[in-house]
Design an enzyme around this catalytic site. Structure first.
Site, PDB file in Angstrom:
ATOM      1  N   HIS A 122      -1.734  -1.798  -4.928  1.00 40.99           N
ATOM      2  CA  HIS A 122      -2.262  -1.126  -3.707  1.00 40.99           C
ATOM      3  C   HIS A 122      -2.951  -2.147  -2.718  1.00 40.99           C
ATOM      4  CE1 HIS A 122      -3.640   3.093  -2.085  1.00 40.99           C
ATOM      5  NE2 HIS A 122      -4.048   2.072  -1.162  1.00 40.99           N
ATOM      6  N   TYR A 294      -0.389  12.169   6.072  1.00 39.16           N
ATOM      7  CA  TYR A 294      -1.781  12.311   7.098  1.00 39.16           C
ATOM      8  C   TYR A 294      -1.342  12.948   8.233  1.00 39.16           C
ATOM      9  CZ  TYR A 294      -3.879   9.235   3.596  1.00 39.16           C
ATOM     10  OH  TYR A 294      -4.455   8.798   2.568  1.00 39.16           O
TER      11      TYR A 294
END
Ligand code: IFM
Length: 456
Positions: A122, A294
């Site tokens: 990540h 999102y």
């Protein structure tokens, strides 16, 4: 009267975080620096000069944080391991104390009946590897596979869901093309190479997992559906470019074996001639796909937008989050259906991130009411359910994020958490949205469909 379940009994109800955003103590116990540690310590890179040095101090408070997951009734937790905690130089000598941290975290999750989903990358590349070129070095795929294999050997007896990369699009666009995220390069020649080596790295890790892993390994991408602002040929072409760059770039090679045809046009002379053997290698179907959703983009042709010439039309009648991202739940249904139709309806999908930055300060009584986040959660879970009704093979949902945390170049000001973090005291307070999510989980989704007035 018993509530009628709206989601399958084995549906994963989770929340997600990542190492650099919550752990703090980035150099503790023999860890090496990551590119994010160095980037955050470079003056002018992060809003207000924030860094991940302390973050949510999860490195020391993980037991309490897992207890909060339990209190909310979550049965899954997605987190990432920090490569440079485990391998301070990125390869070579192992830092056993760093590895032990993740062993303890996984054991604690399992003691609480929470299924771990472990993301290997990540964004926090070991700084030592960046000095060798980072993702521009073709060897990066082998460095990553070796690191992944170390984690598989240490944790595959307990971790059943593995993720190779989180959002390669962001790694490349922010880190190598626009230069606003670590390692801060702004180079159109670098971006396609970094993307290619990330895809090779993911494939190499999948191959390593297939050799000895016993469970499932997938990839996580951020997807944003693109809708044309008008039916003009220019807007339609801009929409196709945006879709190719954002949505198909990291999926077509993996699932179909080729890059989208728009990419050479977008990158022009900076697009390399990639060997066919690389594409064959990248073309390895993961066991599942994680989708981070999102917002959407309404696209208008805009010659000033680089490199896509595809601008974003602001929808003034819609709600926008503190990061000015339009709230558009229907886009989640649309993108899940698109993935299923393009890459195969049998492919297991997870929503591996979904959430909203809204700031709601604690009230006098210590409660935190965050109605916009609560509504965002409700409407997106309803949208997810609608996709399932259309046949989408959705297996779980992970809210972003468990805790308020370090939002990269924006520092600590955007707050995405279901749980508020007071950064001065490290006190955690479950927000109303977190309590609502707990009720949704307890009712297997039935609480999503009750009128607001009916909810307790
Ligand atoms: O905080 C990030 C996360 O690290 C990756 N996906 C998007 C989130 C919100 O910006």
């Amino acid at each position: 009267m018993p509530e009628s379940p709206q989601f399958p009994a084995d549906f994963l109800w989770g929340a997600a975080t990542s190492a650099y955003q919550i752990e703090g103590s980035p150099l503790a116990d023999g860890a090496g620096p990551s590119i994010w540690h160095e980037f955050a310590h470079t003056p002018g890179r992060i809003r207000d000069g924030d860094t991940g040095d302390v973050a949510c101090d999860h490195y020391h408070r993980y037991r309490g944080d897992v207890a909060l997951l339990r209190e909310l009734g979550l049965n899954a937790y997605r987190f990432s391991t920090s490569w440079s905690r485990v391998l301070p130089e990125g390869r070579g000598a192992i830092n056993q104390r760093g590895l032990n941290f993740y062993q303890r975290l996984v054991d604690t999750l399992l003691e609480h009946g929470i299924q771990p989903m472990l993301t290997l990358y990540h964004w926090d590349l070991p700084a030592a590897l960046d000095r060798l070129g980072g993702w521009l070095n073709p060897d990066s795929a082998y460095w990553f596979a070796d690191y992944a294999q170390l984690l598989f050997r240490a944790l595959d007896d307990r971790v059943k869901l593995w993720v190779t990369l989180n959002e390669p699009w962001v790694v490349v666009d922010g880190g190598y093309l626009q230069g606003i995220l670590a390692p801060g390069r702004r180079n159109p020649f670098a971006a396609p190479l970094a993307a290619h080596h990330l895809l090779r790295a993911s494939a190499a890790a999948i191959q390593a997992y297939r050799a000895e892993g016993r469970h499932q390994i997938g990839l996580v991408v951020n997807l944003e559906p693109k809708y044309p602002a008008s039916e003009t040929a220019e807007d339609l072409a801009a929409t196709m470019r945006a879709d190719a760059y954002w949505n198909r770039y990291y999926l077509d090679p993996v699932f179909l074996g080729s890059y989208p045809p728009e990419l050479p046009e977008i990158f022009g002379a900076t697009w390399p001639d990639f060997p066919a053997a690389d594409l064959e290698f990248i073309h390895q179907r993961p066991d599942f796909l994680g989708v981070n959703y999102y917002s959407r983009q309404v696209v208008r042709h805009d010659p000033d937008d680089w490199p896509l010439a595809a601008g974003r039309v602001r929808q003034s009648r819609q709600t926008h989050t503190d990061l000015d991202w339009e709230v558009y739940p229907q886009g989640l249904t649309d993108i899940l259906e698109w993935v299923a139709s393009r890459y195969g309806s049998s492919l297991p999908l997870y929503i591996t991130e979904n959430g909203a930055a809204f700031y709601d300060p604690p009230q006098a009584e210590g409660e935190i009411s965050d109605p916009l986040r609560q509504r965002y959660l409700r409407d997106h879970l309803r949208a997810a359910r609608a996709a399932m009704e259309q046949g989408v093979n959705l297996r779980g949902y992970f809210a972003w994020s468990l805790l308020d945390n370090f939002e990269w170049a924006h520092g600590y000001s955007p707050r995405f958490g279901l749980i508020h973090v007071d950064y001065a005291t490290q006190q955690r307070t479950i927000k109303a949205s977190g309590r609502f999510y707990a009720e949704v989980i307890r009712s297997h989704g039935a609480a999503l469909f009750k009128a607001d007035s009916e909810r307790t």
